[in-house]
Design a protein around this motif. Sequence first.
Motif, PDB file in Angstrom:
ATOM      1  N   ILE A  79       3.774   6.664 -10.695  1.00  0.00           N
ATOM      2  CA  ILE A  79       2.605   7.498 -10.416  1.00  0.00           C
ATOM      3  C   ILE A  79       2.326   8.447 -11.573  1.00  0.00           C
ATOM      4  O   ILE A  79       1.180   8.606 -12.011  1.00  0.00           O
ATOM      5  CB  ILE A  79       2.808   8.284  -9.099  1.00  0.00           C
ATOM      6  N   LEU A 116       2.415   9.934  -0.609  1.00  0.00           N
ATOM      7  CA  LEU A 116       2.868   9.789  -1.991  1.00  0.00           C
ATOM      8  C   LEU A 116       3.244   8.352  -2.333  1.00  0.00           C
ATOM      9  O   LEU A 116       2.707   7.761  -3.274  1.00  0.00           O
ATOM     10  CB  LEU A 116       4.065  10.706  -2.237  1.00  0.00           C
ATOM     11  N   GLY A 157      -0.586   7.012  -2.455  1.00  0.00           N
ATOM     12  CA  GLY A 157      -0.657   7.488  -3.833  1.00  0.00           C
ATOM     13  C   GLY A 157      -0.396   6.403  -4.851  1.00  0.00           C
ATOM     14  O   GLY A 157      -1.136   6.256  -5.831  1.00  0.00           O
TER      15      GLY A 157
END
Length: 478
Positions: free
Chosen positions: A177, A258, A262
């Motif tokens: 990420i 996340l 994400g």
Amino acid sequence: MTTAKLPEGGRGAPAADEGYERGLGSRQVQMIAIGGAIGVGLFLGAGKIIERAGPSLVFMYALAGLVIFFIMRALGELLLYRPVSGSFAEYAREFLGPYFGYVTGWTYWLMWAVTGMTELTAAAIYINYWWPAVPQWLSALGFLLLLFGVNLISVKIFGELEFWFSMVKVTAIIGMIVIGVGVLTLGFSAAGDAATPANLWSHGGFFPHGVGDSLMTLQGVMFAYLAVELVGVTAGESTNPEKTLPKAINTLPWRIVLFYVGSLIVILSVVRWTEFSAGVSPFVAAFGRIGIPLAAGIVNFVVLTAALSSCNSGMYSTGRMLRALAANSEAPKVFGRLSARRVPAAGIALSVVVMSVGVVLNYLVPEKAFGYVMSVATAAGIWTWAMILVSHIRFRRRVAAGRLPASSFPAPGGSVCSWLALAFLVFVTVLTALDADARVSLYVGACWAVLLSAGWAVSRRGEARGGGPAPEYAAGAQ
């Protein structure tokens, strides 16, 4: 911890501290929960469903993640009411009756046994990436024996190994990420000229194949969430379940945002969805486009740990579930005994035998076997989640009637959220029936129901002749 009272009308399972070694600390329980939320379904399975749903897969993961949170909060309320090992079956037994506890326990065992088949085969394939001369069956057998030994030695060693397996997965996704955000903002890689958030809607729209096709991916999405409920199985061996379990469950929303939502937003922004395909990990493809040296090898190591982590968790949970079944004369008494190291060795051994058969089957028909087994595992997981929700609804009714004390960890929205989540699971099941490839899981489910019903009849006849609940379990035999 005080020993929980026996459930109304139930035959009872031991409280959380009876028999087992309480060796799982706070960090291990939380990492087991995190590891359960990051599996091969995300690392490998996302490629196929991205091809079908496009960027709308982000929304599917978010929607399913919300439902999973409802399920976990319902489970959390039950766990703090009465923390027991083999919790799903025990709550189904208490609130729906012995038959449902029996079916839930064996079905959860089936889910992990068949999942372990694919995980071991996947792990062997990953090893062949580095050492192609090593026979695939030999790698699978080696991993099977290694994890079997770990689970037999001590729950503390299991927890520590699972902690580091999960740490590798978490670190990899966070790193991906961060790098992806850097590519989008600074454009410092080979993908810089094409990396843009506009990739989420510029190539056919957010629902490129229509809402219908996107919804049909929900079964694959739910497969990726299998094992988040594993934190409930750790209740019997948590050093302080009143603190560790709520903390692990309450962190689930940000983990979903996340690690799933994400990470998908980032890779679908860095690389447009049309470049992903079935059989190729989207993470490998994304790292390759970014231009990181040895990207494929790095991701291969990560997915290897993901497969081993899932198989490791499967051995852990199946042994505990079989022991809970043996306590109620719903499995052979040998599965109710603990070894000298206070682990259910016989139950783990049975699961290992079944997983070893799966390694052979997956080796012979790897392409079709993975898809079929994934469908069966998802169907078994949906049953488990449904039993958690129905048990929670029944529990809330008894609390409202003053028949049971309230839990110290009530689910937000009470029974309303459980009803919504239950309706969602029914909807996914209907979609499964409409999918020709996934429909095989319903056929297997029908056969499994017949087999379980026959086993139930046999177990009841045995108890009628004086069998009764396993005395070794009730006494906490070692």
